[in-house]
Design a protein around this motif. Structure first.
Motif, mmCIF file in Angstrom:
data_model
loop_
_atom_site.group_PDB
_atom_site.id
_atom_site.type_symbol
_atom_site.label_atom_id
_atom_site.label_comp_id
_atom_site.label_asym_id
_atom_site.label_seq_id
_atom_site.Cartn_x
_atom_site.Cartn_y
_atom_site.Cartn_z
ATOM 1 N N ARG A 126 16.326 75.540 -18.888
ATOM 2 C CA ARG A 126 16.057 74.984 -17.561
ATOM 3 C C ARG A 126 16.355 76.025 -16.484
ATOM 4 O O ARG A 126 17.418 76.641 -16.458
ATOM 5 C CB ARG A 126 16.896 73.737 -17.329
ATOM 6 N N ASN A 127 15.372 76.188 -15.569
ATOM 7 C CA ASN A 127 15.533 77.098 -14.433
ATOM 8 C C ASN A 127 16.027 78.474 -14.900
ATOM 9 O O ASN A 127 16.979 79.035 -14.342
ATOM 10 C CB ASN A 127 16.503 76.511 -13.400
ATOM 11 N N TYR A 128 15.365 79.000 -15.912
ATOM 12 C CA TYR A 128 15.808 80.275 -16.487
ATOM 13 C C TYR A 128 15.128 81.421 -15.745
ATOM 14 O O TYR A 128 13.940 81.692 -15.919
ATOM 15 C CB TYR A 128 15.475 80.327 -17.980
ATOM 16 N N ALA A 129 15.916 82.101 -14.904
ATOM 17 C CA ALA A 129 15.375 83.159 -14.057
ATOM 18 C C ALA A 129 15.699 84.527 -14.647
ATOM 19 O O ALA A 129 16.842 84.812 -15.009
ATOM 20 C CB ALA A 129 15.959 83.057 -12.649
ATOM 21 N N THR B 88 14.820 73.950 -24.604
ATOM 22 C CA THR B 88 14.254 74.161 -23.279
ATOM 23 C C THR B 88 15.285 74.848 -22.401
ATOM 24 O O THR B 88 16.425 74.382 -22.286
ATOM 25 C CB THR B 88 13.843 72.826 -22.641
ATOM 26 N N ASN C 155 10.767 86.235 -15.337
ATOM 27 C CA ASN C 155 10.522 84.801 -15.582
ATOM 28 C C ASN C 155 11.206 83.979 -14.511
ATOM 29 O O ASN C 155 12.283 84.340 -13.999
ATOM 30 C CB ASN C 155 11.054 84.393 -16.962
ATOM 31 N N SER C 156 10.597 82.864 -14.178
ATOM 32 C CA SER C 156 11.212 81.910 -13.254
ATOM 33 C C SER C 156 10.841 80.509 -13.702
ATOM 34 O O SER C 156 9.781 80.293 -14.289
ATOM 35 C CB SER C 156 10.738 82.154 -11.820
ATOM 36 N N GLY C 157 11.728 79.574 -13.442
ATOM 37 C CA GLY C 157 11.453 78.193 -13.794
ATOM 38 C C GLY C 157 11.846 77.870 -15.221
ATOM 39 O O GLY C 157 12.492 78.649 -15.929
ATOM 40 N N THR C 158 11.430 76.700 -15.675
ATOM 41 C CA THR C 158 11.782 76.185 -16.993
ATOM 42 C C THR C 158 10.802 76.689 -18.042
ATOM 43 O O THR C 158 9.596 76.731 -17.810
ATOM 44 C CB THR C 158 11.802 74.648 -16.961
ATOM 45 N N VAL C 159 11.347 77.067 -19.212
ATOM 46 C CA VAL C 159 10.520 77.604 -20.280
ATOM 47 C C VAL C 159 11.177 77.270 -21.613
ATOM 48 O O VAL C 159 12.401 77.130 -21.697
ATOM 49 C CB VAL C 159 10.374 79.144 -20.120
#
Length: 318
Positions: free
Chosen positions: A138-141, A136, A112-116
């Motif tokens: 944020r920027n969860y890599a 949320t 995963n990359s980005g916000t989710v």
């Protein structure tokens, strides 16, 4: 008269007698575990009830086999565990180590990359969501890691309790958001042992609550209540929009932490049934003022030649 009985399915095999079973489930434990002890050799029965030849149990059970454990009295069985065989310890008796849906999570990777959102991330992990906080990330890599590592990171980074129910659904939240049925315990009647249960007078305790909230947009706010130098506790929230509301919640938690009440564990028979996230109503007929309702955080169930027991750990009052 209460006669112990069990129905344990491992793969396509079924066992109605075992040496010993232990199951541990907790809202603070990422995966539920079970250990089944069986004779090295057994007479196995097919689903049609016909006996087959005596075989070595270890040859009839394989890592990855689905497991279901049901225990009880006089034919009244409660489902205690569903999961998979994690390992076989070739001892005498044979030990079959089991793990719930977390076992599957160890075998599946995610990137995963980005916000989710939290719910979307869990679904991307291939999980069925029972309940997830509105959060949320944020920027969860996630650089191609096992799902189990992702779940462990959520508990550390966001203070979430992550656990599975018996149907394999995942919960990622403050545990009190998930509340089950009420089970009644009357001390000195249906409680075998309450030596590990204490009624605490907390009026003189110094406690400081640090309340941390991850807002819906992924930002973070904090509030503190209680005297400096007191026993520190950090609690996490996920649906608070401003610092004033968070401060009120921190004060409410402080009052709960410093209120008189029970702390510890009780030991009971297999009935009444109890599981994590249920509510224990503890009744003391001698000291009625001490009666109250408490959140059940963990249950350890044992079954074998010595009988059937539950060790029920209670948390905060509800």
């Amino acid at each position: 008269m209460f006669v112990l009985c069990c129905d344990i399915k491992i793969g396509d095999k079924r066992f109605s007698a075992v040496n010993d079973v232990s199951v541990r489930r907790s809202v603070y434990q990422l995966g539920a575990t079970a250990i089944i002890k069986l004779p090295v050799t057994s007479i196995l029965r097919q689903t049609d009830g016909k006996a087959v030849t005596r075989v070595e149990t270890a040859q009839a059970v394989a890592v990855g086999d689905p497991v279901e454990i049901r225990l009880g009295y006089n034919g009244r069985l409660f489902t205690e565990f569903r999961g998979y065989v994690k390992a076989l310890n070739l001892a005498t008796p044979l030990e079959i180590v089991c793990e719930d849906e977390l076992w599957q999570c160890r075998r599946r990777n995610i990137t995963n990359s980005g916000t989710v959102t939290l719910a979307d991330l869990l679904q991307r992990c291939g999980l069925t969501v029972g309940y997830a906080e509105t959060l949320t990330l944020r920027n969860y890599a996630v650089p191609d890691k096992p799902v189990s590592s992702v779940l462990a990171d959520l508990t550390k980074r966001y203070g979430l309790s992550v656990f599975f129910d018996l149907n394999g659904r995942v919960y990622a939240c403050r545990p009190e958001k998930v509340t089950g049925d009420v089970v009644k315990y009357e001390l000195r009647r249906n409680v075998i042992n309450d030596d590990d249960l204490q009624y605490l007078d907390r009026s003189s305790m110094k406690v400081q609550i640090k309340a941390v909230c991850f807002k819906k947009d992924g930002t973070q706010i904090e509030a503190k209540k209680g005297p400096d130098g007191g026993t520190g506790r950090t609690l996490y929230f996920y649906d608070v929009e401003d610092i004033e509301e968070l401060a009120v919640l921190a004060q409410n938690e402080l009052e709960r932490e410093t209120a008189d009440g029970y702390d510890g564990c009780i030991t009971t028979f297999l009935e009444p049934y109890a599981a994590p996230a249920m509510v224990a109503e503890i009744i003391d007929p001698v000291y009625a003022v001490r009666s109250g309702r408490y959140y059940i955080t963990s249950v350890e169930t044992t079954f074998g030649n010595g009988g059937g027991r539950r060790k029920v750990e209670i948390g905060t009052a509800v």
